[in-house]
Design a protein around this motif. Structure first.
Motif, PDB file in Angstrom:
ATOM      1  N   ALA A   1       7.401  -2.169   1.711  1.00 16.11           N
ATOM      2  CA  ALA A   1       7.581  -3.142   0.630  1.00 16.11           C
ATOM      3  C   ALA A   1       8.739  -4.068   0.953  1.00 16.11           C
ATOM      4  O   ALA A   1       9.554  -3.795   1.828  1.00 16.11           O
ATOM      5  CB  ALA A   1       7.849  -2.430  -0.692  1.00 16.11           C
TER       6      ALA A   1
ATOM      7  N   LEU B   1       2.277   0.737  -4.683  1.00 16.20           N
ATOM      8  CA  LEU B   1       2.300  -0.399  -3.763  1.00 16.20           C
ATOM      9  C   LEU B   1       0.929  -0.621  -3.127  1.00 16.20           C
ATOM     10  O   LEU B   1       0.486  -1.756  -2.980  1.00 16.20           O
ATOM     11  CB  LEU B   1       3.357  -0.188  -2.683  1.00 16.20           C
ATOM     12  CG  LEU B   1       4.812  -0.267  -3.154  1.00 16.20           C
ATOM     13  CD1 LEU B   1       5.752   0.284  -2.095  1.00 16.20           C
ATOM     14  CD2 LEU B   1       5.188  -1.695  -3.531  1.00 16.20           C
TER      15      LEU B   1
ATOM     16  N   PRO C   1       4.512  -5.176  -2.689  1.00 16.50           N
ATOM     17  CA  PRO C   1       3.802  -4.930  -1.429  1.00 16.50           C
ATOM     18  C   PRO C   1       4.042  -6.079  -0.457  1.00 16.50           C
ATOM     19  O   PRO C   1       4.225  -7.225  -0.864  1.00 16.50           O
ATOM     20  CB  PRO C   1       2.327  -4.877  -1.850  1.00 16.50           C
ATOM     21  CG  PRO C   1       2.333  -4.639  -3.318  1.00 16.50           C
ATOM     22  CD  PRO C   1       3.613  -5.243  -3.831  1.00 16.50           C
TER      23      PRO C   1
END
Length: 151
Positions: free
Chosen positions: A105, A15, A44
């Motif tokens: 996320a 991420l 992300p």
């Protein structure tokens, strides 16, 4: 059993590099939206862009960290730093509030068998407005009396 620390480290690294990540969910706290064994795709996210109703991955716990994919209930300004409350769709109350920097996320898709549900976009927001109240009502109705107090 997966090595949770390594799994979280690899996921967070991907991420941080800007990649989307995909993994298999464990647990039914987000039933019926997410079921144990579903494959989730997360991307992300800038924590300041998180909105109520979205499903996010939150890094929970300090001594034994784990990732929770739960729905954002509220975002509050508590002192100098905003906090976020998340809750599993099948749970009765929110989790312990965490700071926005614990959001790692946004979950954008759920894959179950051959079906893929996109969680980003206007149609998913409308679907979730209906699904969440129904899921909570079903959870209360289906929960055995002895476990209802513990939930």
């Amino acid at each position: 059993m997966r090595d949770t620390g390594s799994f979280i480290g690899v996921l967070l690294d991907g991420l941080a590099r800007g990649f989307s990540v995909s993994f298999v969910a464990e647990g039914d706290s987000m039933w019926p939206t997410i079921r144990s064994g579903d494959r989730l795709t997360a991307v992300p996210v800038n924590p300041s862009e998180v909105r109520p109703g979205e499903i996010v991955l939150v890094l929970s716990g300090h001594t034994h960290p784990r990732l929770l994919a739960h729905r954002v209930v509220t975002i509050r300004q508590a002192g100098s730093e905003p906090t976020i409350e998340v809750r599993g769709d099948a749970k009765r109350g929110p989790d312990v509030p965490v700071t926005l920097d614990r959001v790692v996320a946004r979950v954008v898709a759920v894959e179950r068998g051959w079906r893929i549900w996109r969680l980003d976009g206007p149609s998913s927001r409308m679907r979730d407005r209906l699904r969440v109240p129904i899921a909570r009502a079903l959870s209360r109705w289906l929960t055995p009396p002895d476990t209802a107090a513990a939930a």
